[in-house]
Write a protein that holds these residues in place. Structure first.
Motif, PDB file in Angstrom:
ATOM      1  N   UNK A   6      -6.229   0.139 -17.641  1.00  0.00           N
ATOM      2  CA  UNK A   6      -7.543   0.375 -18.239  1.00  0.00           C
ATOM      3  C   UNK A   6      -8.394   1.325 -17.392  1.00  0.00           C
ATOM      4  N   UNK A   7      -8.177   1.372 -16.080  1.00  0.00           N
ATOM      5  CA  UNK A   7      -9.099   2.164 -15.252  1.00  0.00           C
ATOM      6  C   UNK A   7      -8.412   3.223 -14.401  1.00  0.00           C
ATOM      7  N   UNK A   8      -7.499   2.795 -13.516  1.00  0.00           N
ATOM      8  CA  UNK A   8      -6.955   3.756 -12.551  1.00  0.00           C
ATOM      9  C   UNK A   8      -6.229   4.897 -13.256  1.00  0.00           C
ATOM     10  N   UNK A   9      -5.521   4.576 -14.359  1.00  0.00           N
ATOM     11  CA  UNK A   9      -4.707   5.598 -15.027  1.00  0.00           C
ATOM     12  C   UNK A   9      -5.571   6.746 -15.560  1.00  0.00           C
ATOM     13  N   UNK A  10      -6.858   6.519 -15.716  1.00  0.00           N
ATOM     14  CA  UNK A  10      -7.725   7.599 -16.214  1.00  0.00           C
ATOM     15  C   UNK A  10      -8.053   8.625 -15.137  1.00  0.00           C
ATOM     16  N   UNK A  11      -7.721   8.309 -13.902  1.00  0.00           N
ATOM     17  CA  UNK A  11      -8.181   9.154 -12.795  1.00  0.00           C
ATOM     18  C   UNK A  11      -7.091  10.044 -12.206  1.00  0.00           C
ATOM     19  N   UNK A  12      -5.836   9.952 -12.732  1.00  0.00           N
ATOM     20  CA  UNK A  12      -4.742  10.672 -12.083  1.00  0.00           C
ATOM     21  C   UNK A  12      -4.957  12.173 -12.070  1.00  0.00           C
ATOM     22  N   UNK A  66       0.834  -1.213   0.000  1.00  0.00           N
ATOM     23  CA  UNK A  66       0.000   0.000   0.000  1.00  0.00           C
ATOM     24  C   UNK A  66       0.862   1.253   0.000  1.00  0.00           C
ATOM     25  N   UNK A  67       1.948   1.212   0.791  1.00  0.00           N
ATOM     26  CA  UNK A  67       2.815   2.389   0.903  1.00  0.00           C
ATOM     27  C   UNK A  67       3.508   2.672  -0.426  1.00  0.00           C
ATOM     28  N   UNK A  68       3.984   1.615  -1.099  1.00  0.00           N
ATOM     29  CA  UNK A  68       4.669   1.806  -2.380  1.00  0.00           C
ATOM     30  C   UNK A  68       3.692   2.394  -3.397  1.00  0.00           C
ATOM     31  N   UNK A  69       2.476   1.843  -3.426  1.00  0.00           N
ATOM     32  CA  UNK A  69       1.482   2.332  -4.386  1.00  0.00           C
ATOM     33  C   UNK A  69       1.096   3.771  -4.058  1.00  0.00           C
ATOM     34  N   UNK A  80      13.534  11.881 -19.304  1.00  0.00           N
ATOM     35  CA  UNK A  80      13.516  10.796 -20.278  1.00  0.00           C
ATOM     36  C   UNK A  80      13.043   9.469 -19.727  1.00  0.00           C
ATOM     37  N   UNK A  81      12.575   9.455 -18.478  1.00  0.00           N
ATOM     38  CA  UNK A  81      12.076   8.205 -17.896  1.00  0.00           C
ATOM     39  C   UNK A  81      10.609   8.049 -18.268  1.00  0.00           C
ATOM     40  N   UNK A  82      10.235   6.848 -18.681  1.00  0.00           N
ATOM     41  CA  UNK A  82       8.838   6.575 -19.023  1.00  0.00           C
ATOM     42  C   UNK A  82       8.042   6.403 -17.733  1.00  0.00           C
ATOM     43  N   UNK A  83       7.594   7.532 -17.182  1.00  0.00           N
ATOM     44  CA  UNK A  83       6.940   7.498 -15.872  1.00  0.00           C
ATOM     45  C   UNK A  83       5.609   6.741 -15.886  1.00  0.00           C
ATOM     46  N   UNK A  84       4.776   6.901 -16.919  1.00  0.00           N
ATOM     47  CA  UNK A  84       3.536   6.110 -16.908  1.00  0.00           C
ATOM     48  C   UNK A  84       3.798   4.612 -16.788  1.00  0.00           C
ATOM     49  N   UNK A  85       4.862   4.121 -17.447  1.00  0.00           N
ATOM     50  CA  UNK A  85       5.167   2.699 -17.333  1.00  0.00           C
ATOM     51  C   UNK A  85       5.668   2.366 -15.930  1.00  0.00           C
ATOM     52  N   UNK A  86       6.466   3.279 -15.363  1.00  0.00           N
ATOM     53  CA  UNK A  86       6.958   3.082 -13.996  1.00  0.00           C
ATOM     54  C   UNK A  86       5.772   2.974 -13.025  1.00  0.00           C
ATOM     55  N   UNK A  87       4.766   3.811 -13.238  1.00  0.00           N
ATOM     56  CA  UNK A  87       3.580   3.799 -12.373  1.00  0.00           C
ATOM     57  C   UNK A  87       2.846   2.459 -12.509  1.00  0.00           C
ATOM     58  N   UNK A  88       2.673   2.008 -13.756  1.00  0.00           N
ATOM     59  CA  UNK A  88       1.982   0.738 -13.978  1.00  0.00           C
ATOM     60  C   UNK A  88       2.719  -0.405 -13.291  1.00  0.00           C
ATOM     61  N   UNK A  89       4.042  -0.445 -13.462  1.00  0.00           N
ATOM     62  CA  UNK A  89       4.821  -1.530 -12.860  1.00  0.00           C
ATOM     63  C   UNK A  89       4.779  -1.456 -11.341  1.00  0.00           C
ATOM     64  N   UNK A  90       4.785  -0.223 -10.815  1.00  0.00           N
ATOM     65  CA  UNK A  90       4.736  -0.059  -9.363  1.00  0.00           C
ATOM     66  C   UNK A  90       3.428  -0.597  -8.814  1.00  0.00           C
ATOM     67  N   UNK A  91       2.328  -0.281  -9.494  1.00  0.00           N
ATOM     68  CA  UNK A  91       1.049  -0.796  -9.039  1.00  0.00           C
ATOM     69  C   UNK A  91       1.055  -2.328  -9.108  1.00  0.00           C
TER      70      UNK A  91
END
Lengths: 294, 248
Positions: free
Chosen positions: A90-96, A33-36, A191-202
């Motif tokens: 598909x879902x959470x990323x739409x709410x940022x 939970x903390x990482x997410x 230059x870091x692909x942050x959206x991908x980092x977020x997906x992997x973190x979740x």
């Protein structure tokens, strides 16, 4: 050594061990939970359902495919983590761009749906899952009986928490994660692909929940509510430890498990509420949590 | 006013096509329209400043080039590629690096981690030894928390970390801001050194005495537009005009 503070030693140590076991689950779940929360700023209310999914996937692997505990330990986090990746994409990323509250509502809803689906298919009575032969039995330590599986859960979860902490504090990927937690836009502008980092973190946080679920399967019965019961306490643990603090969530998880165990010995009636009393006190005196940055 | 603008030497007439060509750049923060058609060129190896009052749109111009402003239109052409619709990580990977005004040093990373954070986007970045030669303090304080450094050291770190990546165009937002004169001089030496090493720099400045010591050309911004361009050698002759723009 028969009695300590007027309490029989086996009872005291037994409850301490139980406290450590519960603490191991609190730690692993609040770590995820903390990482997410750190990176996504979303309190993942699906976490309890994903913990339950980990246990169910272990059960399915065994009963449908004949793959045992050790395979489940590897595959269940991958499978459930992948489902988390799909949910994020598909879902959470739409709410940022919206208020955090929407992320909370969405993940809460997804959790309810997942639990409902499992209750529909598997009922709510619970399915048995045996620990593997290697981890059955126990040792008589003289002052108490130590079941091998419970010892394994405590040690394994400590190793997982330590490995996660090392990965976040000592690796390049961890540096991206910490930096993006502070200022995601700037890390992306490097230059870091942050959206991908977020997906992997979740996905990683969800995989941790599923791993805890596999560990829990032989201890608690595998049932659709197993996450709901635990997750309420885990949220309290996260609040006490401090939102987004990695080390804080691990230490608080184990610590509160032990506190809960000791309370069960000395004042059994209070054991169900002690964590929430501590939460209230911490919120009043240190609103950012014990390890949180104000 | 429009006629006068049309005659302004916005683009440098240097023959070769510019490394960075910005045309009609518009940008919005929410409902507020901040940039109204910024046009400018930066040639390879040049140091160019954006001068202007607070709120003229200098920082927004850098952020728009870097893809950090959510809504923008016009054209940002860099090294043969159109970047106006690109995401900021793709823009970084095309070879543009950004040093923000607030420096953006990460508190949860130590100095070395801050320095090593930006990924290498192409070959040709400065080797670590060279960076430590340019900024010896960063080596001494390698294990300190990034935000425990002095303001000057943080600014050095913020510049140093984008030199490793192989980016050729550096966007520096007010590197002299809030620093002691001796540190400002050191930053000035660093920028001249970077020019010698072949970096191209687009620099936002309020302090045009400092800008004069480092730049080849200056663009003046007002109300979200470029309104004038002055070559550094003509700066003294254009003082009256500049004073009017900058209100100093």
């Amino acid at each position: 050594m028969d009695e300590i503070f007027g309490i029989p030693a086996p009872l005291l140590f037994g409850q301490l061990l139980l406290g450590l076991i519960n603490g191991a689950f609190y730690a692993m779940l609040s770590l995820g939970l903390a990482v997410i929360f750190g990176l996504l700023n979303i309190i993942n209310f699906t976490h309890g359902a994903q913990f339950m999914m980990g246990a169910f996937v272990a059960w399915m692997l065994l009963n449908w495919l004949g793959l045992g505990y050790w395979w489940a330990l590897l595959l269940a986090p991958l499978i459930v983590g992948l489902s988390g990746v799909i949910i994020e994409r598909t879902m959470i990323s739409r709410l940022y761009k919206l208020d955090h509250l929407y992320g909370l509502l969405l993940t809460f809803g997804i959790g309810l749906i997942i639990e409902g689906v499992f209750r529909n298919y598997f009922g709510s009575s619970g399915l048995p899952y045996r620990p593997p032969a290697e981890l059955q039995g126990g040792w008589d330590l003289g002052f108490m009986f130590m079941p091998v599986y419970r010892f394994w859960v405590v040690v394994f979860s400590l190793v997982v928490c330590l490995a996660t902490w090392l990965m976040i504090e000592k690796t390049r990927l961890g540096a991206y994660l910490r930096a993006a937690t502070e200022n995601a836009a700037l890390v992306q502008a490097f230059g870091v692909n942050v959206p991908r980092l977020i997906t992997l973190t979740y996905g990683f946080g969800v995989a941790l929940a599923a791993l805890a679920g596999v560990l829990a399967a032989p201890i608690y019965s595998v049932n659709p509510q197993m996450g709901t019961n635990l997750i309420i306490i885990v949220f309290a643990v996260v609040v006490i430890g401090g939102m987004g603090s990695i080390l804080g969530s691990v230490l608080t998880g184990f610590g509160l498990g032990v506190v809960e165990g000791l309370t069960r010995v000395f004042w059994p009636e209070a054991s169900a509420t002690v964590i929430f009393v501590i939460m209230a006190i911490v919120l009043v005196t240190r609103p950012a949590g014990l390890f949180g940055r104000a | 006013m429009a006629d006068a603008l049309a005659d302004l030497p916005i683009a440098a007439q240097e023959g070769a096509s510019p490394l960075l060509a910005v045309r009609g750049l518009e940008a919005w923060y929410g409902e507020s329209h901040v940039l109204h058609g910024v046009t400018l060129d930066v040639h390879e190896g040049e140091v160019v400043t954006l001068l202007g009052r607070n709120g003229a749109g200098k920082t927004t111009t850098l952020r728009s080039i870097m893809g950090l402003v959510p809504k923008r239109s016009g054209s940002v052409h860099y090294a043969g590629r159109e970047l106006i619709g690109a995401r900021s990580d793709a823009i970084a990977r095309a070879g543009i690096a950004y040093c923000p005004e607030e420096r953006g040093i990460f508190a949860s990373l130590d100095v070395t981690e801050n320095l090593m954070l930006p990924p290498v986007v192409r070959p040709g970045g400065l080797p670590l030894e060279t960076i430590y030669e340019l900024f010896p303090n960063l080596k001494e304080r390698a294990r300190s928390q990034g935000t425990k450094l002095s303001g000057g050291e943080q600014q050095m770190l913020a510049i140093a970390r984008i030199l490793r990546t192989g980016a050729k165009l550096l966007l520096l937002d007010e590197p002299s801001e809030g620093l002691a004169p001796v540190i400002v001089q050191q930053i000035g030496r660093t920028i001249r050194e970077l020019k010698q090493r072949g970096f191209t720099v687009l620099l936002v400045e309020q302090n045009f005495r400092f800008a004069q010591t480092v730049a080849d050309r200056h663009y003046v911004m007002e109300h979200g537009k470029v309104v004038d361009m002055v070559r550094n050698e003509d700066l003294n002759a254009s003082m009256d005009r500049l004073h009017e723009y900058l209100g100093v």
